[in-house]
Write a protein that holds these residues in place. Structure first.
Motif, PDB file in Angstrom:
ATOM      1  N   TYR A 130       1.070  -1.042   0.211  1.00 43.84           N
ATOM      2  CA  TYR A 130       0.118   0.044  -0.007  1.00 43.84           C
ATOM      3  C   TYR A 130       0.465   1.233  -0.054  1.00 43.84           C
ATOM      4  N   MET A 131       1.858   0.767   1.165  1.00 50.56           N
ATOM      5  CA  MET A 131       2.606   2.551   0.898  1.00 50.56           C
ATOM      6  C   MET A 131       3.516   2.973  -0.027  1.00 50.56           C
ATOM      7  N   LEU A 132       3.967   1.393  -0.877  1.00 44.16           N
ATOM      8  CA  LEU A 132       4.947   1.651  -2.285  1.00 44.16           C
ATOM      9  C   LEU A 132       4.014   2.272  -3.039  1.00 44.16           C
ATOM     10  N   ASN A 133       2.022   1.291  -3.266  1.00 49.05           N
ATOM     11  CA  ASN A 133       1.834   1.467  -4.332  1.00 49.05           C
ATOM     12  C   ASN A 133       0.314   2.910  -4.657  1.00 49.05           C
ATOM     13  N   LYS A 134       0.264   3.055  -3.418  1.00 41.44           N
ATOM     14  CA  LYS A 134      -0.979   3.781  -3.603  1.00 41.44           C
ATOM     15  C   LYS A 134      -0.656   5.295  -2.299  1.00 41.44           C
ATOM     16  N   ALA A 135       0.035   5.467  -1.185  1.00 39.72           N
ATOM     17  CA  ALA A 135      -0.060   5.932  -0.438  1.00 39.72           C
ATOM     18  C   ALA A 135       1.671   7.151  -0.547  1.00 39.72           C
ATOM     19  N   LYS A 136       2.480   6.633  -1.548  1.00 42.23           N
ATOM     20  CA  LYS A 136       4.059   7.278  -1.707  1.00 42.23           C
ATOM     21  C   LYS A 136       4.795   8.946  -0.124  1.00 42.23           C
TER      22      LYS A 136
END
Length: 181
Positions: A130-136
């Protein structure tokens, strides 16, 4: 009408630390390092046990995948270090001051990581994806992740391997663009 808050909004442009639950956290004193991060995320049952160990006091968000609401309530009640934000998969559960759901589809993560359909991605791997693909976030660091090679820091046995894929998660974590301590 107010905008729904998402975890991605809270971590945008921040140095984020995901604190896994591996017993490796106890091998050296990481408390100061953990507490130095802008945004610290902890997982599942660990939040109710943090006060018993020297693994930092910071908990900006607690992400949990427990299904039984009685377990959620008891874990939160036992937490002497209360999370600022409580994040649950799927159906929201009101506990703490700010409650949100994780806007991620576990089946998408399962496929991206290469996990068999009968197994589930761990909360830590879902959050990493999630952090790598949506949250940035500005940066992402992981500590206490060992893909179930050791037990959790608060228990003597490993039972997660019956639900998760050690090999697939380990291979995924080895190739992510994050700092792994």
């Amino acid at each position: 009408m107010s905008k729904e808050i998402k975890l991605s909004d809270l971590v945008k442009d921040k140095n984020v630390l995901l604190v896994g639950n591996s017993k490796s956290l106890l091998e050296k004193d990481n408390a100061t390092l953990i507490d130095s991060y802008e945004f610290v995320i902890r997982f599942n049952l660990a939040v109710g046990k943090l006060h018993n160990y020297n693994i930092g006091n910071k908990c900006d968000a607690w992400i949990y995948a427990m299904c039984r609401e009685s377990v959620i309530a008891e874990t939160f009640r036992c937490a002497k270090i209360k999370p600022k934000v409580c994040v649950r998969y799927g159906k929201p559960y009101n506990i703490g001051k700010l409650n949100i759901t994780l806007d991620v589809n576990k089946n998408v993560v399962r496929q991206a990581v290469g996990i068999q359909p009968n197994l589930h991605p761990s909360t830590g791997v879902v959050t990493t994806w999630y952090m790598l693909n949506k949250a940035k976030p500005k940066s992402l660091t992981l500590i206490g992740f060992d893909s179930f090679k050791k037990s959790n820091f608060y228990t003597a046995h490993i039972n997660a391997t019956q639900f998760h894929s050690e090999e697939a998660e380990d291979a995924y974590l080895k190739q992510v663009p994050a700092t792994i301590l």
